[in-house]
Design a protein around this motif. Structure first.
Motif, PDB file in Angstrom:
ATOM      1  N   PRO A   1      35.085  -7.225 -32.728  1.00  0.00           N
ATOM      2  CA  PRO A   1      35.848  -6.371 -31.821  1.00  0.00           C
ATOM      3  C   PRO A   1      36.337  -7.127 -30.588  1.00  0.00           C
ATOM      4  O   PRO A   1      35.559  -7.812 -29.915  1.00  0.00           O
ATOM      5  CB  PRO A   1      34.835  -5.279 -31.428  1.00  0.00           C
ATOM      6  N   VAL A   2      37.635  -7.005 -30.297  1.00  0.00           N
ATOM      7  CA  VAL A   2      38.210  -7.704 -29.147  1.00  0.00           C
ATOM      8  C   VAL A   2      37.895  -6.933 -27.873  1.00  0.00           C
ATOM      9  O   VAL A   2      37.465  -5.782 -27.896  1.00  0.00           O
ATOM     10  CB  VAL A   2      39.732  -7.884 -29.301  1.00  0.00           C
ATOM     11  N   ARG A   3      38.133  -7.568 -26.745  1.00  0.00           N
ATOM     12  CA  ARG A   3      37.892  -6.922 -25.461  1.00  0.00           C
ATOM     13  C   ARG A   3      38.987  -5.909 -25.149  1.00  0.00           C
ATOM     14  O   ARG A   3      40.128  -6.044 -25.599  1.00  0.00           O
ATOM     15  CB  ARG A   3      37.824  -7.972 -24.340  1.00  0.00           C
ATOM     16  N   ILE A   4      38.634  -4.906 -24.380  1.00  0.00           N
ATOM     17  CA  ILE A   4      39.609  -3.922 -23.917  1.00  0.00           C
ATOM     18  C   ILE A   4      40.751  -4.663 -23.217  1.00  0.00           C
ATOM     19  O   ILE A   4      40.523  -5.514 -22.360  1.00  0.00           O
ATOM     20  CB  ILE A   4      38.963  -2.917 -22.947  1.00  0.00           C
ATOM     21  N   GLY A   5      41.977  -4.342 -23.591  1.00  0.00           N
ATOM     22  CA  GLY A   5      43.154  -4.932 -22.966  1.00  0.00           C
ATOM     23  C   GLY A   5      43.606  -6.237 -23.575  1.00  0.00           C
ATOM     24  O   GLY A   5      44.708  -6.711 -23.268  1.00  0.00           O
ATOM     25  N   GLU A   6      42.821  -6.823 -24.472  1.00  0.00           N
ATOM     26  CA  GLU A   6      43.154  -8.142 -25.002  1.00  0.00           C
ATOM     27  C   GLU A   6      44.449  -8.146 -25.810  1.00  0.00           C
ATOM     28  O   GLU A   6      45.181  -9.143 -25.827  1.00  0.00           O
ATOM     29  CB  GLU A   6      41.998  -8.653 -25.868  1.00  0.00           C
ATOM     30  N   LEU A   7      44.748  -7.040 -26.490  1.00  0.00           N
ATOM     31  CA  LEU A   7      45.951  -6.984 -27.316  1.00  0.00           C
ATOM     32  C   LEU A   7      47.112  -6.264 -26.636  1.00  0.00           C
ATOM     33  O   LEU A   7      48.139  -6.027 -27.272  1.00  0.00           O
ATOM     34  CB  LEU A   7      45.624  -6.297 -28.657  1.00  0.00           C
ATOM     35  N   GLN A   8      46.960  -5.935 -25.360  1.00  0.00           N
ATOM     36  CA  GLN A   8      48.076  -5.340 -24.641  1.00  0.00           C
ATOM     37  C   GLN A   8      49.103  -6.413 -24.294  1.00  0.00           C
ATOM     38  O   GLN A   8      48.759  -7.588 -24.137  1.00  0.00           O
ATOM     39  CB  GLN A   8      47.576  -4.671 -23.351  1.00  0.00           C
ATOM     40  N   PRO A   9      50.393  -6.043 -24.192  1.00  0.00           N
ATOM     41  CA  PRO A   9      51.429  -7.035 -23.871  1.00  0.00           C
ATOM     42  C   PRO A   9      51.130  -7.741 -22.552  1.00  0.00           C
ATOM     43  O   PRO A   9      50.706  -7.120 -21.574  1.00  0.00           O
ATOM     44  CB  PRO A   9      52.709  -6.191 -23.768  1.00  0.00           C
ATOM     45  N   LYS A  10      51.336  -9.051 -22.549  1.00  0.00           N
ATOM     46  CA  LYS A  10      51.152  -9.820 -21.328  1.00  0.00           C
ATOM     47  C   LYS A  10      52.382  -9.655 -20.425  1.00  0.00           C
ATOM     48  O   LYS A  10      53.364  -9.034 -20.794  1.00  0.00           O
ATOM     49  CB  LYS A  10      50.940 -11.291 -21.671  1.00  0.00           C
ATOM     50  N   SER A  11      52.348 -10.221 -19.216  1.00  0.00           N
ATOM     51  CA  SER A  11      53.390  -9.973 -18.220  1.00  0.00           C
ATOM     52  C   SER A  11      54.775 -10.361 -18.717  1.00  0.00           C
ATOM     53  O   SER A  11      55.746  -9.612 -18.542  1.00  0.00           O
ATOM     54  CB  SER A  11      53.060 -10.725 -16.931  1.00  0.00           C
ATOM     55  N   LEU A  12      54.922 -11.531 -19.374  1.00  0.00           N
ATOM     56  CA  LEU A  12      56.226 -11.945 -19.879  1.00  0.00           C
ATOM     57  C   LEU A  12      56.701 -10.989 -20.965  1.00  0.00           C
ATOM     58  O   LEU A  12      57.874 -10.600 -21.012  1.00  0.00           O
ATOM     59  CB  LEU A  12      56.157 -13.376 -20.413  1.00  0.00           C
ATOM     60  N   GLU A  13      55.782 -10.588 -21.826  1.00  0.00           N
ATOM     61  CA  GLU A  13      56.140  -9.651 -22.890  1.00  0.00           C
ATOM     62  C   GLU A  13      56.539  -8.303 -22.297  1.00  0.00           C
ATOM     63  O   GLU A  13      57.467  -7.651 -22.787  1.00  0.00           O
ATOM     64  CB  GLU A  13      54.956  -9.501 -23.843  1.00  0.00           C
TER      65      GLU A  13
END
Length: 498
Positions: free
Chosen positions: A390-402
Motif C-alpha cells: 500500500p502506497v502512502r496517502i497522496g503518493e499517487l495524486q498529481p504533482k505540481s507540474l501535472e
C-alpha cells in the motif's frame, strides 16, 4: 448485549447464527457496529454517510430471516443505489443526488437479512486505485494511517479491516475489490461477468468489465453472500450456468490437486516490489505443501495491450459519466463540477473514435482467448495482486507540474492535443504501474480473488491474486477455504483495533 471484543471475533455467518438461536438480537449487533464505527471512523474516514437511526429502526422492527439475518452491513457510495440515501459516487456534482429506487443487488442483500448501517467512501466515479476524493477527503488504512486502503472500494475495505462490519459491499471494474483487499488484509473475490445482477437500470457496467460483490474477513461470508445474490435479473445480457453446489459448501470442500501457474513478471515491464515477489513465492511454496502442482510461467497475456485497452475503457466511460451528469444537474457538466483529473479523462474519452474503441474491444477478446488456452494447462494463474505494498496517502495524486498541465488542458479543452503528446498515457501508465495485474480479469470476465497471505516487514498487508476460468468461482472458493485453514488470517488485526 455483545462486547466489542466478542463482536470482533465473529464473522457475519457467526453473528447471524447467534441471532437465530436467540443469543443475540439484531439490535445488539447494530449497537455494537455503531459503537465500533464511532470509535474508529474518525481516524479512518471510511463511513461517509452514517445511516445509524435507520439501521436501529430496522433492527427493532425485524429483518428478513435470511442467512445474514441481523448482520450489520455497509454500502459503497458508488454503484449500489439505496433509496433515500445520498449517492454521490464520490463527486461534488452528485452531492445532492438521492435515488428513489434500490439496485437489484441491494434488494438481494437486504433479502439475505443484512442491516444497512451506512455508505463508504470511494474516489470520484470509482476511478482510482486509492480512495482520496476531494468531496469527502482520504480514507486511511487501519494497518497504518499514513497509507492508503486502496480503491476504489477503499472505504469498504477500511471499515471491514477495522471491524465496523464483518462484510461490506464493493465493486470491481479494474481491481477495485481485489486492490483494497490486498491493502487491508481481507479476502476479496471478483465474480465472473454476469454472475451477479446489475439492474434495474443497467444491463452491464463498464461494457461488462465491472461487477459488484463484497469484501470480507472470512471466505465463507463471501461465499454465502454470492449464494444469496448470484443469478440474472430481468433483462440481463449474460447467463452463466448455475453452480453445481452452493458456494458456501464449496468453501469447505477439498479443492483436489490443482495445477497452478505463477508469474512474477510485471505486465508493463517495470520492477516488482520485493515484498510482493516474496508474497507470491511463499504462496507457491504453500500450495506445493498442500499437494498442488505449481510451476513458474510467463504471463499468459500481453500486459501492455491490456493496459492500453483498459485505458480506452477508462477514458470512454469517464466521458460518458460526465455527459450523464446533465440528467442530475439540469445542464451540461462544467469543469468545476468534478475533480481536474476526472475532467481531463472525460476530455480524452471524447478524442477517441468508434474505430479506436472497436480495436480495443478486439484486445478484450484476444486476452480471453489467451487466458482460455492457459487454462487448458493450468487451473489457476497466481500473481501478485499489486506491484507494491500500500502506497502512502497522496503518493499517487498529481504533482505540481501535472496539476498545472491539468489546469491548462481543462481550461482550454485541449484533450486532442494532450492526447497526441502522449503525456497523459505516460501518467496513466505510471498509475497502472502500481496496479497492473488486476485489469485483465475485468476485460476477460473471469473470476479472480485476492487472498491475504503475506504481511510486509513494516506490518502492511500484501495480497496475492488467483485468476480462474470463466464461471469457476467454485474452484476459487475451494482453494480459498483450504488456504484459510492452512494459514489463517482472521485473527490478524491492525493495532488500531487491537
Amino acid at each position: 448485549m455483545i462486547s466489542p471484543t466478542e463482536y470482533d471475533q465473529l464473522d457475519g455467518l457467526a453473528m447471524a447464527a447467534l441471532v437465530r438461536t436467540g443469543q443475540l438480537t439484531p439490535a445488539d449487533l447494530c449497537a455494537a457496529a455503531i459503537a465500533r464505527a464511532e470509535a474508529v471512523n474518525p481516524k479512518l474516514n471510511a463511513v461517509v454517510y452514517p445511516l445509524y437511526e435507520q439501521a436501529r429502526r430496522r433492527a427493532a422492527a425485524g429483518l428478513p430471516a435470511g442467512p445474514f439475518g441481523g448482520v450489520p452491513f455497509l454500502l459503497k457510495d458508488f454503484g449500489a443505489q439505496y433509496t433515500g440515501a445520498p449517492h454521490t459516487s464520490g463527486s461534488r456534482a452528485l452531492r445532492n443526488f438521492v435515488p428513489t429506487e434500490d439496485a437489484e443487488l441491494v434488494c438481494r442483500w437486504q433479502a439475505a437479512g443484512l442491516n444497512i448501517l451506512g455508505k463508504t467512501n470511494t474516489p470520484e466515479f470509482a476511478l482510482m486505485g486509492v480512495t482520496e476524493p476531494t468531496l469527502h477527503g482520504p480514507t486511511r488504512n487501519p494497518w497504518h494511517l499514513g497509507h492508503t486502503p486502496g480503491g476504489s472500494s477503499g472505504g469498504a475495505a477500511a471499515a471491514v479491516a477495522a471491524g465496523i462490519t464483518p462484510v461490506a459491499g464493493a465493486g470491481d471494474g479494474g481491481g477495485s475489490i481485489r486492490i483494497p483487499a490486498a491493502c487491508c488484509g481481507l479476502f476479496g473475490l471478483k465474480p465472473s461477468r454476469g454472475r451477479v445482477p446489475t439492474g434495474p437500470e443497467q444491463g452491464e457496467k463498464w461494457q461488462g468489465a465491472a461487477v459488484e460483490h463484497v469484501l470480507s474477513r472470512s471466505v465463507r461470508d463471501s461465499a454465502a453472500l454470492l449464494d444469496a445474490t448470484q443469478g440474472p435479473d430481468v433483462g440481463a445480457p449474460y447467463f452463466l450456468p448455475n453452480p453445481a453446489r452452493s458456494y458456501l459448501e464449496e468453501a469447505s470442500r477439498a479443492p483436489g490437486r490443482l495445477r497452478v501457474g505463477f508469474s512474477l513478471g510485471h505486465p508493463l515491464g517495470s520492477t516488482l516490489h520485493p515484498e510482493c515477489a516474496t508474497a507470491v513465492r511463499d504462496a507457491a511454496r504453500l500450495l506445493e505443501s498442500l499437494g498442488h502442482d505449481v510451476a513458474e510461467v510467463p504471463l499468459p497475456f500481453d500486459g501492455r495491450a491490456v493496459a492500453t485497452a483498459f485505458l480506452m475503457l477508462y477514458f470512454g466511460e469517464t466521458g460518458a459519466s460526465i455527459a450523464a451528469l446533465a440528467k442530475v444537474l439540469g445542464r451540461p457538466a462544467r469543469p468545476r463540477d468534478v475533480e481536474p483529473t476526472t475532467w481531463l479523462l472525460s476530455l480524452l474519452g471524447r478524442t477517441y473514435t468508434a474505430a479506436d474503441f472497436a480495436a480495443a474491444r478486439h484486445t478484450w477478446n484476444d486476452s480471453a482467448r489467451r487466458m482460455g488456452r492457459f487454462h487448458q494447462t493450468y487451473d489457476l494463474l497466481l500473481t501478485p495482486t499489486l506491484a507494491t505494498p500500500p502506497v502512502r496517502i497522496g503518493e499517487l495524486q498529481p504533482k505540481s507540474l501535472e496539476q498545472t498541465l491539468l489546469k491548462v488542458v481543462n481550461t482550454f479543452g485541449l484533450g486532442g492535443l494532450i492526447r497526441r503528446s502522449g503525456i497523459v498515457e505516460k501518467l496513466a501508465e505510471q498509475s497502472l504501474e502500481k496496479t497492473p495485474y488486476t485489469q485483465v480479469a475485468n476485460l476477460t470476465g473471469q473470476p479472480a480473488m485476492s487472498v491475504p497471505l503475506h504481511w510486509t516487514a513494516d506490518g502492511l498487508p500484501c495480497g496475492v491474486q488467483f485468476i480462474a476460468s470463466l464461471g469457476a468461482e467454485d474452484v476459487l472458493f475451494r482453494l480459498a477455504g483450504q488456504l484459510e485453514q492452512a494459514q489463517p488470517w482472521f485473527d490478524k488485526r491492525p493495532a488500531l483495533v487491537g
